[in-house]
Design an enzyme around this catalytic site. Structure first.
Site, PDB file in Angstrom:
ATOM      1  CD  GLU A 440     -16.850 166.921 132.666  1.00 13.14           C
ATOM      2  OE1 GLU A 440     -17.938 165.795 132.967  1.00 13.14           O
ATOM      3  OE2 GLU A 440     -17.887 167.930 132.425  1.00 13.14           O
ATOM      4  CD  GLU A 516     -18.470 167.257 127.630  1.00 13.89           C
ATOM      5  OE1 GLU A 516     -17.604 167.077 127.539  1.00 13.89           O
ATOM      6  OE2 GLU A 516     -19.790 166.822 127.776  1.00 13.89           O
TER       7      GLU A 516
END
Ligand code: GAL
Length: 818
Positions: A440, A516
């Protein structure tokens, strides 16, 4: 149930390292790798006041001359410093502070605003025998948090500036031979690497490694096995360095051993001349007939003993553990291990545990993997940093696949050094099926997409160079359309289930998986969400950006082209207290709590990821005061049909939807509920929850009652409160005190309550919904550890205490520095 998970975890790992190859190595190796964990002294320093930081940085000239750091000379008086053994995390010992900024660290006072508790000094004196003169001697840290300055015998040796990568220094020139030496590490946790609990201090092992002046390069030995038909060709490689005083004619040979210690292949590389201060690369190949493949069900391992010889003398040797397997991410058909389609049934995990924070004994790493394995998890992602070696070794030995992730996504020297250390360190591990260069990175995905693409391309290139056998990815929260994603071999999506289908259509040649997923939340043993108590009910709740267990697995588990995915998270972890803030000190994302006690969702995964018939009924049936109220009753099962009974009365039967669950709403009355699960019309599993009486006694059970007297091994105890029938009371919250005597010590306690601010180190703990955990560790003296549990405080009913004995048996401790 939890007990069998524990038993299984321990049974999966035996001995360290495996005896046969250790013996083979010992037979040839003049190298010593000494554990440098025991006998340290510790004292807090100070982040801003030199007077409270050993005078360090008081004036200008600390680094002006070599040899003047007196605190790292043998004469220095450290008699008032605290004695401890590594691994050590001082953050877990600190009190909690109600300071919103500290929520990431689990409300521990670390950082520049907490100078008194953010700097620690570690000091140790050690002997170097006169006979070591001429050898190369290194100190090797597996990882420390975070900024470390190392001094030896008055000299500054080097620094490390991240919390997870290993680092080492050559001490050869600085040592006193045949005399006392002293090493000091100033560890500064003022800066952080993450947004989760990271710990503080030397929280992984330290080693003192001694080799001949002609020695193998660090992490340069590689074994790459390529399978073809029923044999495998191994490409063997290593680097030899000559730090001696004369040129050497060096020869390298390999001996390949199977798990039983039998030699199954050998190879040799032609001798090469290596100049003083020079190095040379050696390669060879060898064949393995009918290799025992490494897989999730049969994690077969081999060892290669790599030996360097010169002048007809063995000069250095090391053991490389490896496995033979094939891995394929296919854009249309998903993931294949050894040619067989299998989904990555993964969880993401941080690295801390109840009672010990980030400083886990090896056995605890394996215990955690065992818990995950028990629920059917076959893969772990080391979010968001390079893992500890014992976690990787555990995966190799227990058959868990890994997505191994570096901390910094950057092609800066620091970012590249972290990445290189990770790949070199772990590239022989068969468990690793995927490298990840980050998670991220909002800026690099957008708005710095152009730089992001370049940074990622540089990192991916280096991964391929160091390890041509594996693909590279990263965890991306976004559409993966440009920027860092351009460089990846395999595309990972974090959350956002609306994105992968469209992406797959547009990019049919790019393999996909869920890097994720989920972020489902629950508090163990709690069946009502209560924002005033910071609790979340166990019926598969979820945060705004997440997906329930059922949602994400129905998505990833049913698309042929998806390789599977990694749920956030296997274990609860300190810090990032979600969905509530203070007084919560840990997240509630875990499928198991901080101690490894399963929450109910554990059994969703066990049903749909496991291979055995499964049935799990919840909630408990202790709802005094709620008589007449409607209570949701759920069952996770992979059987055909489940019938529910309340006090013997059928509430009807329901078909179990694939990858789903069944539920009823029933009126509460004390007694029992029972689920009967059937397959092919036959009842095969039943489970009952009975209303218990009040607690009257404590029960202690251990994962193992016999452990090694090596100063490292642990027993993990479960503490419960029982009613007079001997049934565990699922709502008990009694405060229990522990007395540990004999050949061991208590190293931590926990209870899995995300809102509990009791000490992890004091010998007492409240039960949380009926459970607590105590971790005891052996000394090097064989004997017995006696653990006694008694009720503490004035509240609540009287409880009969409990006693448990753990035998610590004579064991050969790992070779350790003196
Ligand atoms: C993700 C992040 C994780 C964790 C998680 C919580 O975006 O990668 O580290 O913060 O959210 O849901």
């Amino acid at each position: 149930m939890a007990r069998s998970a524990w038993g299984r975890a321990s049974a999966l790992i035996t001995g360290y390292p495996d005896a046969a190859s250790a013996e083979a190595l010992a037979a040839v190796a003049p190298r010593e790798q000494l554990l440098f964990d025991f006998g340290w002294k510790f004292q807090f320093g100070h982040g801003s006041d030199p007077a409270r930081d050993l005078g360090f940085g008081f004036g200008q000239g600390d680094f002006a001359k070599t040899g003047e750091f007196n605190f790292s000379k043998a004469k220095f008086d450290d008699s008032k410093w605290r004695q401890l053994n590594l691994p050590h995390d001082w953050a877990v010992e600190l009190p909690f502070v109600h300071d919103q900024v500290q929520n990431s660290h689990g409300f521990k006072p670390l950082g520049r605003r907490y100078p008194e508790t953010s700097v620690g000094w570690y000091r140790r004196e050690f002997d170097i025998p006169a006979g070591d003169l001429g050898r190369r001697i290194w100190v090797e840290f597996d990882g420390a948090f975070r900024d470390v300055l190392v001094f030896v015998n008055g000299c500054f040796i080097g620094r490390n500036d991240n919390g997870y990568a290993p680092f080492r220094f050559d001490l050869t020139d600085f040592l006193n031979y045949g005399a006392k030496n002293c090493i000091v590490a100033r560890v500064d946790a003022s800066f952080g690497d993450g947004w989760f609990y990271e710990g503080a201090g030397i929280y992984r092992h330290v080693w003192l490694t001694k080799t001949d002046a002609l020695h193998l390069g660090k992490w340069e030995s590689t074994v790459r096995a390529e399978v073809s038909g029923d044999s495998a060709t191994m490409t063997l490689g290593t680097v030899v360095r000559n730090d001696g005083k004369q040129a050497e004619n060096a020869k390298v040979s390999w001996q390949i051993l199977d798990a039983a210690g039998k030699t199954v292949a050998t190879a040799e590389a032609p001798a090469q001349q290596i100049a003083v201060d020079g190095m040379a690369t050696f390669t060879a190949t060898a064949k393995l007939a009918n290799p025992a493949l490494w897989s999730v069900d049969a994690p077969n391992l081999y060892s290669a003993i790599v030996t360097v010889e010169s002048d007809s003398r063995t000069r250095d040797a090391e053991r490389v553990s490896f496995g033979v397997r094939t891995v394929l991410f296919d854009a249309e058909k998903g993931f294949f291990l050894n040619g067989k389609s299998i989904k990555l049934q993964g969880t993401c995990n941080h690295h801390d545990h109840a009672g010990v924070g980030a400083a886990l004994p090896d056995r605890l790493q394996w215990f955690r993997l065992g818990v995950l394995r028990e629920m059917g998890c076959n893969a772990v992602r080391t979010s968001h940093n390079m893992p500890t070696p014992e976690w990787v070794e555990g995966c190799d030995r227990m058959g868990l696949m890994m997505m191994c992730e570096t901390r910094q996504m950057s092609s800066s020297p620091e970012g590249m050094a972290q990445l290189e250390a990770m790949i070199k360190r772990y590239r022989n591990s068969p468990s690793i099926v995927l490298w990840s260069i980050g998670n991220e990175e909002g800026q690099l995905q957008e708005p710095m997409a152009e730089q992001g693409a370049k940074i990622a391309a540089t990192m991916v290139r280096r991964c391929h160079e160091l390890d041509p056998t594996r693909v590279v990815s990263a965890a991306v929260n976004g559409n993966n359309q440009r920027g860092v994603s351009d460089a990846f071999d395999v595309i990972g999506f974090n959350y956002s289930l609306q994105l992968p289908d469209a992406y797959h259509k547009e990019h049919p040649k790019r393999p996909l998986y869920g890097s994720e997923t989920s972020s489902a939340i629950s508090t163990r043993g709690v069946y009502a969400t209560d924002p005033l108590r910071n609790t979340v009910n166990a019926y598969d709740s979820v945060v705004r950006w997440g997906e329930t267990a059922e949602e994400w697995w129905k998505f990833y588990g049913t698309r042929e082209w998806e390789a599977g995915g990694f749920a956030w998270t296997g274990f609860d972890y300190r810090g990032e207290p979600t969905p509530y803030g203070w007084p919560s000190i840990n997240s509630q994302f875990g499928i198991v709590d901080m101690c490894g006690f399963p929450k109910d969702t554990f059994f969703y995964y066990k049903a749909w990821w496991g291979k055995e018939p499964a049935l799990h009924l919840f909630p408990h049936w202790n709802f005094a005061g709620k008589e007449g109220e409607m209570i949701p009753v759920w069952v996770y099962s992979n059987l055909d049909e489940v019938e529910l009974f309340v006090n013997g009365q059928s509430q009807g039967s329901q078909k179990v939807p694939r990858l789903g669950h069944v539920e009823w709403k029933v009126r509460y009355e004390p007694g029992f509920i029972e689920a009967r699960g059937s397959k092919g019309g036959k009842v095969v599993l039943t489970e009952k929850r009975e209303t218990t009486g009040p607690e009257v006694a404590i029960r202690l059970t251990a994962d193992r009652t016999e452990i090694d007297a090596d100063g490292e091994d642990i027993a993990i105890l479960k503490v419960e409160a029982l009613d007079k029938e001997g049934s565990p009371v699922p709502t008990a919250g009694n405060l229990i005190g522990f007395k540990v005597t004999g050949a061991g010590a208590l190293i931590g306690v926990g209870n899995g309550d995300p809102n509990c601010q009791e000490s992890d180190k004091e010998p007492r703990r409240s039960l949380f919904n009926g459970l607590a955990q105590v971790i005891v560790q052996s000394t090097k003296r064989p004997g017995e550890i006696h653990i006694e549990a008694v009720k503490e405080g004035w509240d609540g009913p009287e409880l009969t205490g409990a006693k448990l004995v753990i035998t610590t048996k004579k064991a050969v401790p790992r070779p350790a520095a003196v």
